[in-house]
Design a protein around this motif. Structure first.
Motif, PDB file in Angstrom:
ATOM      1  N   GLY A 132      53.255 -22.054 -31.759  1.00 28.67           N
ATOM      2  CA  GLY A 132      52.448 -22.156 -32.973  1.00 28.67           C
ATOM      3  C   GLY A 132      53.222 -22.477 -34.229  1.00 28.67           C
ATOM      4  N   LEU A 133      54.495 -22.808 -34.119  1.00 25.05           N
ATOM      5  CA  LEU A 133      55.295 -23.186 -35.297  1.00 25.05           C
ATOM      6  C   LEU A 133      55.138 -24.671 -35.575  1.00 25.05           C
ATOM      7  CD1 LEU A 133      58.659 -21.292 -34.645  1.00 25.05           C
ATOM      8  CD2 LEU A 133      56.954 -20.740 -36.369  1.00 25.05           C
ATOM      9  N   GLY A 153      69.491 -29.797 -42.827  1.00 22.07           N
ATOM     10  CA  GLY A 153      68.935 -29.684 -44.175  1.00 22.07           C
ATOM     11  C   GLY A 153      67.752 -28.739 -44.236  1.00 22.07           C
ATOM     12  N   THR A 154      67.082 -28.743 -45.378  1.00 20.69           N
ATOM     13  CA  THR A 154      65.961 -27.834 -45.624  1.00 20.69           C
ATOM     14  C   THR A 154      64.826 -28.052 -44.638  1.00 20.69           C
ATOM     15  OG1 THR A 154      66.509 -27.810 -47.973  1.00 20.69           O
ATOM     16  CG2 THR A 154      64.312 -27.052 -47.368  1.00 20.69           C
ATOM     17  N   VAL A 155      64.291 -26.937 -44.159  1.00 20.23           N
ATOM     18  CA  VAL A 155      63.157 -26.951 -43.224  1.00 20.23           C
ATOM     19  C   VAL A 155      62.020 -26.161 -43.854  1.00 20.23           C
ATOM     20  CG1 VAL A 155      62.332 -26.272 -40.933  1.00 20.23           C
ATOM     21  CG2 VAL A 155      64.674 -27.086 -41.222  1.00 20.23           C
ATOM     22  N   THR A 156      60.832 -26.745 -43.910  1.00 16.55           N
ATOM     23  CA  THR A 156      59.652 -26.009 -44.367  1.00 16.55           C
ATOM     24  C   THR A 156      58.659 -25.971 -43.217  1.00 16.55           C
ATOM     25  OG1 THR A 156      58.588 -28.024 -45.212  1.00 16.55           O
ATOM     26  CG2 THR A 156      59.932 -26.767 -46.765  1.00 16.55           C
ATOM     27  N   MET A 161      53.265 -15.940 -38.410  1.00 17.85           N
ATOM     28  CA  MET A 161      53.543 -14.906 -39.410  1.00 17.85           C
ATOM     29  C   MET A 161      53.330 -15.372 -40.845  1.00 17.85           C
ATOM     30  SD  MET A 161      56.816 -12.907 -37.820  1.00 17.85           S
ATOM     31  CE  MET A 161      56.679 -11.619 -39.053  1.00 17.85           C
ATOM     32  N   GLY A 162      53.224 -16.706 -41.069  1.00 21.50           N
ATOM     33  CA  GLY A 162      53.041 -17.208 -42.426  1.00 21.50           C
ATOM     34  C   GLY A 162      53.845 -18.465 -42.676  1.00 21.50           C
ATOM     35  N   ASP A 163      53.990 -18.800 -43.989  1.00 19.57           N
ATOM     36  CA  ASP A 163      54.740 -19.996 -44.385  1.00 19.57           C
ATOM     37  C   ASP A 163      56.190 -19.622 -44.663  1.00 19.57           C
ATOM     38  OD1 ASP A 163      52.330 -21.370 -44.271  1.00 19.57           O
ATOM     39  OD2 ASP A 163      51.887 -21.002 -46.386  1.00 19.57           O
ATOM     40  N   LEU A 190      60.180 -16.205 -46.355  1.00 18.96           N
ATOM     41  CA  LEU A 190      58.940 -16.124 -45.579  1.00 18.96           C
ATOM     42  C   LEU A 190      57.839 -15.513 -46.436  1.00 18.96           C
ATOM     43  CD1 LEU A 190      57.281 -16.145 -42.882  1.00 18.96           C
ATOM     44  CD2 LEU A 190      58.203 -13.844 -42.475  1.00 18.96           C
ATOM     45  N   ILE A 191      56.695 -16.166 -46.496  1.00 25.06           N
ATOM     46  CA  ILE A 191      55.505 -15.595 -47.145  1.00 25.06           C
ATOM     47  C   ILE A 191      54.631 -15.050 -46.021  1.00 25.06           C
ATOM     48  CG2 ILE A 191      53.491 -16.068 -48.589  1.00 25.06           C
ATOM     49  CD1 ILE A 191      55.075 -18.417 -49.793  1.00 25.06           C
TER      50      ILE A 191
END
Length: 199
Positions: A132-133, A153-156, A161-163, A190-191
């Motif tokens: 589910g990611l 590099g940056t991963v969003t 569990m959230g963003d 993590l939000i």
């Protein structure tokens, strides 16, 4: 001169003249048509194709000794040289662990280094897992001889569990259980959303 002889004499003149008239008509009609055949490619297509070799819809698949499945496809690919890897457009991969977990990778472009058994996904790299990611990054390096890789590099992304955001990420299925493991590093935020976890 009787009637038969007169008819034969007239036909000897008329028939060759008729044949000449028919031939002249054929030549006139053929000249009026367009003699230039149209090529079903634009000039830009022809130039791009003649600049170098390329393969349309290349396909690579394999199974490791552990039973992991790796499938890599692209819209088009161009071979590399001894010093530079081959590059591809709309690169995608489907990786399946021996335990049945899936991870899919898609990007606008990429490079394939068959000597190093590595694929480099670049530009809008989208990562999805069967857990589910869903993640987005600009560069991802993935192995072709096993399930492992990293995003330097940056991963969003978002998940059960959230963003979240992270400075980098690595994944592998090299541990003893054979499951897919993902490690987020360098300033993970993590939000947490308990409602998203309940879904």
């Amino acid at each position: 001169m009787d009637r038969y002889s007169r008819t034969v004499a007239i036909l000897r003149v008329l028939l060759p003249l008729s044949a000449l008239a028919i031939l002249a008509t054929l030549f006139l009609f053929s000249r009026s048509q367009d003699q230039v055949a149209t090529i079903p490619f634009t000039e830009a297509d022809v130039t791009a194709r003649t600049k170098g070799q390329q393969v349309t819809h290349p396909f690579f698949s394999g199974t490791t000794a552990k039973g992991e499945e790796i499938i890599v496809t692209a819209d088009s690919a161009r071979p590399g040289s001894d010093t530079t890897p081959g590059d591809a457009d709309n690169l995608s991969a489907r990786l399946k662990t021996a335990g049945g977990q899936l991870i899919t990778l898609r990007s606008d472009s990429g490079t394939l280094a068959s000597a190093g058994d590595m694929a480099r996904f670049t530009g809008n790299v989208r990562i999805k897992t069967s857990a589910g990611l869903e993640m987005l990054t600009e560069v991802l390096n993935a192995a072709l001889d096993g399930i492992s890789g990293n995003a330097p590099g940056t991963v969003t992304g978002s998940g059960p569990m959230g963003d979240f955001t992270a400075g980098s990420m690595a994944f592998s299925a090299k541990s003893g259980d054979g499951d897919l493991h993902m490690l987020f590093k360098n300033g993970v935020k993590l939000i947490y959303d308990p409602k998203q976890l309940e879904r």
